[in-house]
Each structure stands twice: as C-alpha cells, then as structure tokens.
Design an enzyme around this catalytic site. Structure first.
Site, PDB file in Angstrom:
ATOM      1  N   GLU A 204     -21.581  28.292  29.282  1.00  0.00           N
ATOM      2  CA  GLU A 204     -22.384  28.885  30.361  1.00  0.00           C
ATOM      3  C   GLU A 204     -23.741  28.216  30.565  1.00  0.00           C
ATOM      4  O   GLU A 204     -24.215  28.072  31.707  1.00  0.00           O
ATOM      5  CB  GLU A 204     -22.569  30.389  30.103  1.00  0.00           C
ATOM      6  CG  GLU A 204     -21.306  31.209  30.276  1.00  0.00           C
ATOM      7  CD  GLU A 204     -20.370  31.105  29.080  1.00  0.00           C
ATOM      8  OE1 GLU A 204     -19.171  31.423  29.225  1.00  0.00           O
ATOM      9  OE2 GLU A 204     -20.839  30.703  27.989  1.00  0.00           O
TER      10      GLU A 204
ATOM     11  N   ARG B  52      -7.127  31.136  33.052  1.00  0.00           N
ATOM     12  CA  ARG B  52      -6.793  29.897  32.343  1.00  0.00           C
ATOM     13  C   ARG B  52      -5.487  29.284  32.849  1.00  0.00           C
ATOM     14  O   ARG B  52      -5.441  28.100  33.184  1.00  0.00           O
ATOM     15  CB  ARG B  52      -6.693  30.160  30.829  1.00  0.00           C
ATOM     16  CG  ARG B  52      -7.964  30.709  30.221  1.00  0.00           C
ATOM     17  CD  ARG B  52      -7.974  30.561  28.720  1.00  0.00           C
ATOM     18  NE  ARG B  52      -8.887  31.514  28.095  1.00  0.00           N
ATOM     19  CZ  ARG B  52      -9.375  31.394  26.866  1.00  0.00           C
ATOM     20  NH1 ARG B  52      -9.029  30.361  26.127  1.00  0.00           N
ATOM     21  NH2 ARG B  52     -10.190  32.305  26.374  1.00  0.00           N
TER      22      ARG B  52
ATOM     23  N   GLU C 132      -7.297  36.847  31.174  1.00  0.00           N
ATOM     24  CA  GLU C 132      -7.306  35.536  30.513  1.00  0.00           C
ATOM     25  C   GLU C 132      -6.173  34.643  31.015  1.00  0.00           C
ATOM     26  O   GLU C 132      -6.358  33.449  31.230  1.00  0.00           O
ATOM     27  CB  GLU C 132      -7.217  35.706  28.989  1.00  0.00           C
ATOM     28  CG  GLU C 132      -8.425  36.359  28.353  1.00  0.00           C
ATOM     29  CD  GLU C 132      -9.648  35.449  28.319  1.00  0.00           C
ATOM     30  OE1 GLU C 132      -9.556  34.276  28.733  1.00  0.00           O
ATOM     31  OE2 GLU C 132     -10.713  35.932  27.888  1.00  0.00           O
TER      32      GLU C 132
ATOM     33  N   THR D 281     -13.901  30.907  37.225  1.00  0.00           N
ATOM     34  CA  THR D 281     -14.772  31.210  36.097  1.00  0.00           C
ATOM     35  C   THR D 281     -14.372  30.461  34.837  1.00  0.00           C
ATOM     36  O   THR D 281     -15.082  30.520  33.834  1.00  0.00           O
ATOM     37  CB  THR D 281     -14.809  32.733  35.838  1.00  0.00           C
ATOM     38  OG1 THR D 281     -15.957  33.055  35.042  1.00  0.00           O
ATOM     39  CG2 THR D 281     -13.541  33.196  35.135  1.00  0.00           C
TER      40      THR D 281
ATOM     41  N   ASP E 262     -19.864  40.013  34.027  1.00  0.00           N
ATOM     42  CA  ASP E 262     -20.332  38.728  34.550  1.00  0.00           C
ATOM     43  C   ASP E 262     -19.580  38.161  35.750  1.00  0.00           C
ATOM     44  O   ASP E 262     -20.123  38.014  36.841  1.00  0.00           O
ATOM     45  CB  ASP E 262     -20.373  37.688  33.422  1.00  0.00           C
ATOM     46  CG  ASP E 262     -19.093  37.646  32.579  1.00  0.00           C
ATOM     47  OD1 ASP E 262     -18.111  38.325  32.934  1.00  0.00           O
ATOM     48  OD2 ASP E 262     -19.081  36.910  31.578  1.00  0.00           O
TER      49      ASP E 262
END
Length: 624
Positions: A516, A253, A249, A602, A382
């Site tokens: 998404e 980010r 994360e 992503t 994913d």
C-alpha cells in the site's frame, strides 16, 4: 512391326489349307494387331508429349481453363497453352512478392506479437464459422479483441532510473524463479523452508501466485514465464472443487488476475476461466438482501459469513470490492447478471442511514441493517471507497452515482476521521461507536494514492486541497517506515501516548511484504513527478533486499523494530502482483499502463476503461 512382313508369315505352309474362310480369320488377326498398335501410339502421345497433363485435364476432367478458351474461340491450341502459362506465371510472381513483404513485416515483430497474430487469425476463422449466432463453443459472445494502449512501455531515458527499474525486474525474476523451483502449482511459497504454502482463503483452488503474477510477468516483458504460466492455467486451473473459499480474495486475485491477463494478451483461455469462476461465485448473492456471503462452497453453492463478524455480518471491504471485476465479467460474457448483482449492492446501501455520512464495516445480509458501528478506511473498509472512485473512472466517467458516493464518503472521512498529530503528521483514525481510535493501519496507506487519483474530479475546486491531503498521507506512511529499525513499515501504527507513526503493540509490528505504501508513492509520482517519491520507493527496495530476501525467495518479518529480521516464511502472492508491479511502474514512464486507459483493481490487476463508444448498440462486443 510393318504390316508387309506379317503377310507372308501368316500364309505359311504349316497352316491348314488356305481356303477363303481361313484367310478371313487371318485378316481379322492382322487388323486387330494394327489397331492395337495404333491405340498404343495414341496413348503414348497423350502421356509423353509436352503439356500432356493439360490435355488429359481437358479430356477427362473438363478443365475450366480449356472450356473458357474454347468458348472464346481462340485460333489454336498453342495459343490456349501460351495464354494460360503466362497467367499462371504472373500469379506466381504476384504471390511470391506478397509473401516476401509479409515475411519482412513478420520478422520485425516480437515473438509474442507473432503468436498473437496467429491466434487472431484462428479466432477470425472461428468467428466466420460460427454463423449468425455469434457464440463460441462455450456459448460466449465472440469478442473482437483490441489491446488497450500502454500494455508494455519503453525503457526510461535516465540511466539511474533505468538501472533501478532493471533491479526491480531482477527481484521479480528471483521471486518467480524461487516459486517455480520450490512451490510450482501451490498457492504460495515458503521461502525459508523451500516448500509450497496454501491458505484456507482459496479452499482447494491452486496456483494463486501463478494467476496473481500473470500480468506482472507480461508488464515486465517476461514472456517465456508468461507462456509457462498460461500453459499451467490452461491445463491445471480447476474451479470444480468441493471447498469453501473467500469470495473477496478469490475475486480480487483469481478473477482480477485472469481478466487482466486477458486484456493484456488477448488469450481466450483467460476470458473463459474468468467467466467460469465468476459463475461459480454467483450463488454467494443468494441472500434476502442480495448482499453476498463472505464464504462460499464452490460445489454446493452454500454460503456463510465469518463467525467473528458482528453477528454474522458481511464485511464492507469484501462485498464492496466486486464491482470492477463483475462489470467486466458482464461485458465479456454477455450475461448482465454480474453487473446486476453489484448494482443491487448500491441500492441496499442507498436505502440505509449513514452515521455522520460514514459506512460501518458490518452489514447483516438477512436484515439489511448495519452491525456494530465500527468504521475504518483500513482493514474491513478500505477497498470499498477505492472501488466507488474507480467504478466512475472505469466507466469513462459516466457512472455519476459512483462518483457522488465516493466524494460524499471522502468528505465524511475528512470531517470525522482525518486528524493531524502534534508533530504535524496527517493520519486517518478509526471510529468505534462514536469514539476515535488514533491508529492507522498499513492498509490505510493506500488512501494517499486514492485521494490523488480522484483529486482531478473533485467538486468545488477541491483538487489542490485533495492533492495536499494525499501528499501528507504519503509523508506519514513514509515516516512509519523511517522510524523502524529495518526501514520497513509495521502493520499498524499509533498517534497516542506520546508516540507518532510507531507500532506500540507486538501484534502490530510485523511486515508481510504489503504494497500500500509503494502504491501511494507510484500514484504521487505520476501526478507530481516529485523525485522524493522515487527516492522513498528505492529506500523500500533496499530494505526488502537486505531484510526480506532469503535463499528461497522473499519473506515477511515478524518485528520491524528488531535489530535483525525474524522471517515469517511466507512469500505472499500479492508481493508479485502488487508490491513489485507498483515499484516497477514507479520507475517507468507515464505511458506504461496510463491512467486514462487503465484502472487497477485492489490487487493491482489493470483493467481497461470501458470507453463510452463501447456502449453503442452497434458495437456490443468491441473492446478498446
């Protein structure tokens, strides 16, 4: 006073007798007075006559102009003065004309471009003062910054599209202003209770929404807010914390957000902060295999995995979603360690057998063996597949290994996981120990965009087939929205027990502002220009405004099948980073962040393609 008047005065009777000796003393006194008057006259001429300053400079400071003219043997002092004046006047005129042209050019630029020009001049001066080492104060290589094309775009020509695009910008402004007002400096906002919210994913690092939103602010040309966020990053973003963070994360980010802000704006603070954080994450790779831990204490460098993850395993989507950011960290820092760490992950995976060509979600970082055989293109798996494709694209299509790994994996997914319901909806199931679970997560809906993005490079003329697959997945994910009461998609939906694209379990009915489905609409619009994708996106905008917008920002909802929304009171940072950015690009022209120059991580942070010429040894640090 005239000398003649002084002589009688000096020979007055009141004086002592005028002997020869006495007269000589008087003469001396008179001569002294005359000499003093002469000196006074000379200095007066020097200081008060025209061009006296030039005379002084020639006498006392050996002016180079005087010396030059003297060496040339000019006819007179007046010629020297006139010649020098004409040269000075000509230079003044030339400098004045140049200044006027520069001022005119500057006034035609936007404020952010003027600031960037000033910063570039500062960087140039800094570079010139660094000497041969080519390093700055932080021991980083000096980078010649060149903004990649398409950082900002033009307004759409179609009035309706322009109006919708402006509406999405207004949504971003409302979300951002609410965060500023109620939660500034916190990681996220609680829009119902109007206070800050911090997830344990970030430890005690602050400002996740600020860093996540930086590039969206820039892309939407909200420059004042971007400057405010930049100032906060410079003064307050601190990674020297004794706290445990999620490596995944924090990477997607914070590292991704800082890298993107640097590439869009050219501001050095973002490059330096991204590298500082990247260095803090490197101890996560200190495992027997080099597969990183999921959690890391940034102060001690001690890592561990989630206790629920299959006997202490690392998770595919976490260790497999570092490649894009770490390749850029090596590029910007001159430190090959970042790239070496992520390339080693591939080496470990290449040595392992894949069940039916699939990658299980769990891998033990000590033994280097798979954990339980659970395969998903949604949660836990994913973005691993996404980064295989994007590693190839970001390398300017030179990473042939990444390309092969992606298309081989996609073939295995099509064979083993992709299914069609009795109602004709294509979905991607999950695989557990050889058995299929016929459910699809909201997270899996990114796959439509991924497959469309990779279709052009597909082997054996499969481009058309893969575009059809991408379109079918987009339709299925749209149905998951259309079949709810609030017209917002559930976290997961199933294709069994007589239902299709509907959540049947209470813990799958929530919506947390996820991006998404919008992401896939954006990619499908770019590649097909089919207007239905913009219509589907606008349906989502209307649902967000009606059911998620509250007085203090935007909130997720707990049940998309309920007649009225029950808000969860969290404005996720990824709502500003991803959902609103993808919506904005859906209603923008294709030359805004064009795919041939940018690849999205992503978390929707755009990173530039590393062009082939950038690998030349004579241009090690040039960015294009």
């Amino acid at each position: 006073m005239p000398v003649a008047t002084l002589l009688p005065f000096t020979a007055t009777p009141s004086r002592k007798s005028s002997s020869p000796t006495s007269f000589r003393l008087t003469e001396k006194f008179i001569l002294l007075l005359v000499f003093s008057a002469f000196i006074t006259l000379c200095f007066g001429a020097i200081f008060f006559l025209p061009d006296s300053s030039k005379l002084l400079s020639g006498v006392f400071f050996h002016s180079s102009a005087v010396e030059t003219n003297t060496r040339k043997g000019t006819d007179s002092d007046s010629n020297i003065v006139v010649g020098t004046d004409e040269k000075i006047l000509a230079k003044i005129r030339k400098d004045h004309e140049k200044a006027l042209v520069e001022a005119k050019d500057t006034l035609q630029k936007r404020p952010d471009e003027i600031k960037q020009d000033i910063q570039n001049e500062k960087d140039k001066v800094l570079k010139e003062g660094l000497g041969k080492g080519g390093k700055d104060d932080d021991n980083l290589p000096v980078i010649e910054y060149v903004r990649p094309p398409g950082a900002t775009g033009h307004e759409p020509s179609d009035p309706e599209t322009k109006e919708r695009r402006e509406k999405i910008k207004e949504m971003m402004k409302f979300a951002w202003d609410s965060y500023k007002r109620y939660a500034w400096g916190s990681n996220e906002l609680r829009p119902v209770s109007k206070q800050g919210h911090s997830s344990n994913l970030f430890g005690s690092i602050k400002g996740a929404t600020i860093v996540d939103a930086l590039d969206t602010l820039y892309v939407m040309e909200m420059y004042e807010d971007f400057e405010m966020a930049t100032e906060w990053v410079e003064k307050n973003l601190d990674f020297n914390v004794n706290a445990e963070v999620s490596v995944f994360e924090v990477n997607i980010r914070f590292v991704g957000g800082l890298l993107s802000a640097y590439y869009l704006s050219g501001k050095e603070v973002f490059r330096k902060k991204a590298i500082q954080l990247g260095e803090k994450l490197l101890p996560a790779f200190k495992t027997p295999t080099g597969i990183p831990w999921a959690l890391l204490n940034l102060k001690s460098g001690i890592g561990r995995n989630w206790p629920w993850a299959s006997g202490g395993s690392s998770i595919l989507a976490e260790y497999g979603t570092l490649h894009l950011e770490f390749m850029h960290l090596s590029k910007l820092s001159g430190n090959p360690a970042f790239a070496e760490k992520v390339m080693n992950i591939r080496k470990v995976l290449n040595r392992l057998d894949k069940p039916q060509g699939l990658y299980p979600n769990y891998l033990n970082p000590n033994s280097g063996q798979w954990g339980q055989h659970h395969v998903s293109v949604g949660g836990l798996g994913d973005s691993f597949y996404e980064y295989l494709l994007k590693a190839w694209l970001m390398s300017d299509k030179t990473d042939e290994e990444g390309k092969k790994l992606y298309y081989d994996a996609l073939q295995a997914i099509e064979t083993s996981l992709m299914r069609k319901s009795s109602g004709g909806l294509t979905y991607i199931a999950e695989w557990k120990g050889g058995l299929l679970e016929h459910k699809m997560g909201h997270l899996t809906c990114f796959a439509g965009g991924m497959i469309a993005l990779g279709a052009d490079g597909a082997p054996e003329d499969k481009t058309g087939h893969q575009m059809e697959q991408a379109a079918e997945i987009a339709r299925t994910c749209h149905e998951s929205y259309a079949r709810t009461t609030l017209k917002l998609g559930p976290e997961g939906f199933r294709f069994d027990g007589g239902v299709e694209a509907i959540a049947t379990r209470q813990n799958e009915k929530y919506f947390i502002l996820r991006p998404e489905v919008i992401e896939t609409y954006m990619y499908m619009w770019r590649f097909t220009h089919d207007p239905k994708y913009r219509e589907w996106g606008w349906e989502a905008v209307q649902a967000l405004e009606k059911h998620c917008r509250v007085e203090g920002g935007y909130s997720g909802v707990r049940d998309v099948y309920a007649s009225s929304p029950n808000h969860d009171d969290v404005q996720q940072s990824f709502y500003l980073a991803e959902t609103l950015k993808y919506l904005f690009l859906l209603f923008s022209d294709d030359d805004h962040l064009p795919f041939e120059h940018w690849v999205f991580n992503t978390e929707a942070h755009p990173l530039p393609v590393i062009k082939k010429e950038m690998t030349d040894t004579d241009k090690p640090n040039q960015l294009e």
